[in-house]
Design a protein around this motif. Structure first.
Motif, PDB file in Angstrom:
ATOM      1  N   PRO A 121     -15.868 -31.108 -55.800  1.00 42.20           N
ATOM      2  CA  PRO A 121     -15.021 -30.933 -56.993  1.00 42.20           C
ATOM      3  C   PRO A 121     -13.544 -31.046 -56.636  1.00 42.20           C
ATOM      4  N   LEU A 122     -12.807 -31.801 -57.429  1.00 40.30           N
ATOM      5  CA  LEU A 122     -11.423 -32.126 -57.106  1.00 40.30           C
ATOM      6  C   LEU A 122     -10.571 -30.871 -56.899  1.00 40.30           C
ATOM      7  N   ALA A 123     -10.819 -29.841 -57.674  1.00 46.75           N
ATOM      8  CA  ALA A 123      -9.999 -28.634 -57.590  1.00 46.75           C
ATOM      9  C   ALA A 123     -10.102 -27.956 -56.225  1.00 46.75           C
ATOM     10  N   ARG A 124     -11.174 -28.246 -55.463  1.00 47.07           N
ATOM     11  CA  ARG A 124     -11.366 -27.599 -54.164  1.00 47.07           C
ATOM     12  C   ARG A 124     -11.266 -28.587 -53.002  1.00 47.07           C
ATOM     13  N   GLY A 125     -10.850 -29.811 -53.306  1.00 50.34           N
ATOM     14  CA  GLY A 125     -10.846 -30.844 -52.279  1.00 50.34           C
ATOM     15  C   GLY A 125      -9.950 -30.544 -51.095  1.00 50.34           C
ATOM     16  N   LEU A 126      -8.712 -30.168 -51.347  1.00 47.71           N
ATOM     17  CA  LEU A 126      -7.767 -29.931 -50.254  1.00 47.71           C
ATOM     18  C   LEU A 126      -8.147 -28.683 -49.457  1.00 47.71           C
ATOM     19  N   GLU A 127      -8.701 -27.694 -50.141  1.00 47.84           N
ATOM     20  CA  GLU A 127      -9.205 -26.504 -49.450  1.00 47.84           C
ATOM     21  C   GLU A 127     -10.329 -26.893 -48.482  1.00 47.84           C
ATOM     22  N   CYS A 128     -11.204 -27.774 -48.932  1.00 52.61           N
ATOM     23  CA  CYS A 128     -12.297 -28.255 -48.081  1.00 52.61           C
ATOM     24  C   CYS A 128     -11.744 -28.998 -46.864  1.00 52.61           C
ATOM     25  N   VAL A 129     -10.729 -29.834 -47.091  1.00 51.61           N
ATOM     26  CA  VAL A 129     -10.113 -30.559 -45.982  1.00 51.61           C
ATOM     27  C   VAL A 129      -9.589 -29.600 -44.921  1.00 51.61           C
ATOM     28  N   ALA A 138     -12.981 -35.079 -55.243  1.00 55.59           N
ATOM     29  CA  ALA A 138     -12.275 -35.435 -54.019  1.00 55.59           C
ATOM     30  C   ALA A 138     -13.301 -36.039 -53.082  1.00 55.59           C
ATOM     31  N   SER A 139     -13.013 -37.220 -52.591  1.00 54.75           N
ATOM     32  CA  SER A 139     -13.902 -37.925 -51.678  1.00 54.75           C
ATOM     33  C   SER A 139     -13.389 -37.732 -50.259  1.00 54.75           C
ATOM     34  N   ILE A 140     -14.211 -37.114 -49.405  1.00 54.52           N
ATOM     35  CA  ILE A 140     -13.791 -36.772 -48.049  1.00 54.52           C
ATOM     36  C   ILE A 140     -14.743 -37.440 -47.067  1.00 54.52           C
ATOM     37  N   GLU A 200      -3.950 -41.902 -51.186  1.00 51.07           N
ATOM     38  CA  GLU A 200      -4.940 -41.399 -50.233  1.00 51.07           C
ATOM     39  C   GLU A 200      -4.225 -41.042 -48.941  1.00 51.07           C
ATOM     40  N   PHE A 201      -4.927 -40.303 -48.068  1.00 51.67           N
ATOM     41  CA  PHE A 201      -4.354 -40.030 -46.760  1.00 51.67           C
ATOM     42  C   PHE A 201      -5.438 -39.956 -45.705  1.00 51.67           C
ATOM     43  N   TRP A 202      -4.998 -40.173 -44.459  1.00 51.47           N
ATOM     44  CA  TRP A 202      -5.863 -40.043 -43.283  1.00 51.47           C
ATOM     45  C   TRP A 202      -5.247 -38.982 -42.377  1.00 51.47           C
ATOM     46  N   ALA A 203      -6.017 -37.951 -42.041  1.00 49.51           N
ATOM     47  CA  ALA A 203      -5.529 -36.841 -41.224  1.00 49.51           C
ATOM     48  C   ALA A 203      -6.191 -36.881 -39.853  1.00 49.51           C
ATOM     49  N   PHE A 204      -5.392 -36.918 -38.797  1.00 48.53           N
ATOM     50  CA  PHE A 204      -5.906 -36.968 -37.433  1.00 48.53           C
ATOM     51  C   PHE A 204      -6.211 -35.557 -36.933  1.00 48.53           C
ATOM     52  N   PHE A 205      -7.362 -35.405 -36.272  1.00 49.97           N
ATOM     53  CA  PHE A 205      -7.838 -34.084 -35.881  1.00 49.97           C
ATOM     54  C   PHE A 205      -7.042 -33.467 -34.731  1.00 49.97           C
ATOM     55  N   ARG A 206      -6.466 -34.282 -33.847  1.00 51.00           N
ATOM     56  CA  ARG A 206      -5.792 -33.736 -32.667  1.00 51.00           C
ATOM     57  C   ARG A 206      -4.278 -33.858 -32.736  1.00 51.00           C
ATOM     58  N   THR A 207      -3.746 -34.099 -33.916  1.00 45.44           N
ATOM     59  CA  THR A 207      -2.299 -34.087 -34.116  1.00 45.44           C
ATOM     60  C   THR A 207      -2.008 -33.339 -35.407  1.00 45.44           C
ATOM     61  N   ASP A 208      -0.749 -33.157 -35.705  1.00 40.53           N
ATOM     62  CA  ASP A 208      -0.370 -32.527 -36.977  1.00 40.53           C
ATOM     63  C   ASP A 208       0.179 -33.559 -37.946  1.00 40.53           C
ATOM     64  N   LYS A 209      -0.235 -34.831 -37.750  1.00 43.55           N
ATOM     65  CA  LYS A 209       0.285 -35.930 -38.566  1.00 43.55           C
ATOM     66  C   LYS A 209      -0.812 -36.511 -39.462  1.00 43.55           C
ATOM     67  N   PRO A 250      -9.562 -40.682 -38.035  1.00 38.43           N
ATOM     68  CA  PRO A 250      -9.079 -39.586 -38.877  1.00 38.43           C
ATOM     69  C   PRO A 250     -10.019 -39.299 -40.042  1.00 38.43           C
ATOM     70  N   LEU A 251      -9.859 -38.142 -40.626  1.00 40.99           N
ATOM     71  CA  LEU A 251     -10.501 -37.800 -41.896  1.00 40.99           C
ATOM     72  C   LEU A 251      -9.805 -38.584 -43.008  1.00 40.99           C
ATOM     73  N   GLU A 252     -10.581 -39.072 -43.960  1.00 41.23           N
ATOM     74  CA  GLU A 252     -10.020 -39.835 -45.088  1.00 41.23           C
ATOM     75  C   GLU A 252     -10.205 -39.052 -46.381  1.00 41.23           C
ATOM     76  N   TYR A 253      -9.164 -39.020 -47.221  1.00 43.31           N
ATOM     77  CA  TYR A 253      -9.202 -38.242 -48.465  1.00 43.31           C
ATOM     78  C   TYR A 253      -8.764 -39.122 -49.634  1.00 43.31           C
ATOM     79  N   ARG A 254      -9.622 -39.181 -50.670  1.00 41.36           N
ATOM     80  CA  ARG A 254      -9.333 -39.964 -51.867  1.00 41.36           C
ATOM     81  C   ARG A 254      -9.744 -39.176 -53.105  1.00 41.36           C
TER      82      ARG A 254
END
Length: 430
Positions: free
Chosen positions: A305-313, A352-354, A215-224, A330-334
């Motif tokens: 749908p998992l195939a579009r999860g990262l696009e949605c993120v 994809a769980s967002i 899984e990952f957590w993406a911060f909205f105001r950084t590129d990390k 951060p946004l959480e992705y699983r």
């Protein structure tokens, strides 16, 4: 038979966003006492476990039933690796109960405060390709209907009640015990580290395939982004640190500052990621899955749908970054595997769980209102225990077995006693 009153006054959920003052607040000590309460009471009935749903599932001005006393292990099957537990058993207690039996939960999320019935009733989940939610592991359940009838359901007896009850939202009656499919007990090794977000997005499919959990957590105001992977391990358990200031506690303090000072959210997110330390630890599965939750928040989560999860993120991240809205969370992705449970958000499709979050010190609605239409665009189904704005007309279009679940509910609860205002909006078509 005496009524066991759990409490009087105001009921609140974990975040404090949902509150109610029930006329009766019962805490039955047995299934017989529960059945008697339902038989002789009138009016609306709702059930609460740990109160960890962010949505208004448990709110009622009438009869609230707590499952706190219906806790503990009932039985287990060593050959089939199944175990039956009372519905009010907290998840943090279930792992230690299963370990001496040689069993462990197949998967688990990063919060273990919920009750077993609450986790199954809302399809609570962890992450991992091929790994389903709690609902997907339900092999049997016992239900006390609003009329006081006790029904045991499994794949051979009342299979329709099993399919409707594995994600029931507490709308069929009161689930009192649940049989879970488990696996042989195991240890997990956790590795948590920081990466540039573009690198995470480009490599996450491979990362998810190469690890049991990712899984990952993406911060909205950084590129990390913070990445966490878990894998089975036979290494010795790592000792607990003598001093540990939880990241979540730091997040709580900084969130309160960021929402009071314009522009502080950006540099505080940059500071948080700069201070992030790589984490490695090993332990029993039920000890490694959960993380501390010192910071209280409200949450919205959709399963796309998992195939579009990262696009949605990418679209969610770009939309929030363009807005003036503040959040340190951060946004959480699983990832979650498809199942066959009628009202599971994962019915029939790998997902994809967002998730997005907002600290309790701030109004969550502007952020959630901004992002929710993006989830709809990608065909998202909301997590039942999280905040969303869909109603029965739109939800019915998202679930192929909607009418099957409705027929079971109307048969078991023809007067609609288990429906509060929120559930009538979700489940009853106009």
């Amino acid at each position: 038979m005496a009524e066991a009153v759990a409490a009087q006054g105001v009921w609140r959920n974990w975040s404090g966003a949902q509150q109610a003052t029930p006329a009766h607040w019962w805490q039955p000590a047995s299934e017989d006492e529960l059945a008697a309460l339902l038989q002789r009471s009138t009016g609306e009935v709702r059930v609460t476990g740990a109160g960890h749903s962010f949505s208004a599932l448990c709110k009622t001005p009438e009869n609230l039933i707590s499952l706190d006393q219906l806790s503990g292990l009932v039985s287990h099957d060593a050959g089939r690796l199944t175990a039956t537990a009372l519905a009010g058993t907290p998840l943090h207690a279930l792992g230690p109960l299963l370990w001496p039996l040689g069993q462990g939960l197949i998967n688990q999320g990063d919060i273990d405060a919920q009750s077993l019935a609450g986790a199954c009733g809302t399809s609570t989940h962890g992450t991992g390709l091929g790994l389903g939610s709690f609902s997907a592991q339900v092999r049997g359940l016992r239900l006390v209907t609003p009329g006081g009838e006790v029904i045991d359901a499994d794949s051979e007896n009342h299979p329709d009640i099993l399919q409707a009850g594995a994600t029931s939202l507490g709308a069929l009656g009161v689930v009192t015990r649940i049989t879970l499919q488990n696996r042989a007990r195991y240890q997990l090794a956790e590795h948590e580290y920081l990466l540039p977000l573009p690198e995470v997005l480009s490599s996450f499919e491979q990362l998810a395939s190469a690890n049991r959990h990712a899984e990952f957590w993406a911060f909205f105001r950084t590129d990390k982004a913070v990445v966490k992977v878990l894998n089975e391990s036979t290494e010795p358990a790592t000792p607990k640190p003598r001093f540990n200031l939880p990241v979540d506690k730091v997040l709580d303090i900084t969130s309160r500052i960021a929402h009071g000072v314009a522009g502080a959210d950006a540099w505080m997110q940059q500071l948080l990621t700069a201070l992030h330390s790589e984490v490695r630890r090993v332990g029993r599965s039920h000890e490694i899955f959960p993380s501390p939750r010192a910071s209280r928040f409200n949450e919205m989560e959709y399963e796309v749908p998992l195939a579009r999860g990262l696009e949605c993120v990418e679209e969610v991240m770009a939309t929030v970054k363009r807005s003036p809205l503040r959040t340190l969370f951060p946004l959480e992705y699983r990832t979650v595997a498809a199942d066959e449970v009628w009202l599971s958000p994962f019915y029939g499709r790998d997902s994809a769980s967002i998730s997005i979050h907002q600290h309790v010190c701030a109004d969550y609605r502007p952020l959630f209102d901004l992002v929710e239409p993006i989830f709809w665009k990608y065909g998202g189904r909301p997590h039942w225990g999280k905040l969303h704005s869909l109603d029965a007309a739109r939800l019915a279009e998202l679930y192929p077995r909607w009418d099957d679940a409705r027929r079971v509910r109307e048969r078991l609860d023809p007067r609609g006693r288990m429906l509060n205002e929120h559930l009538r909006q979700l489940l009853v078509l106009p």
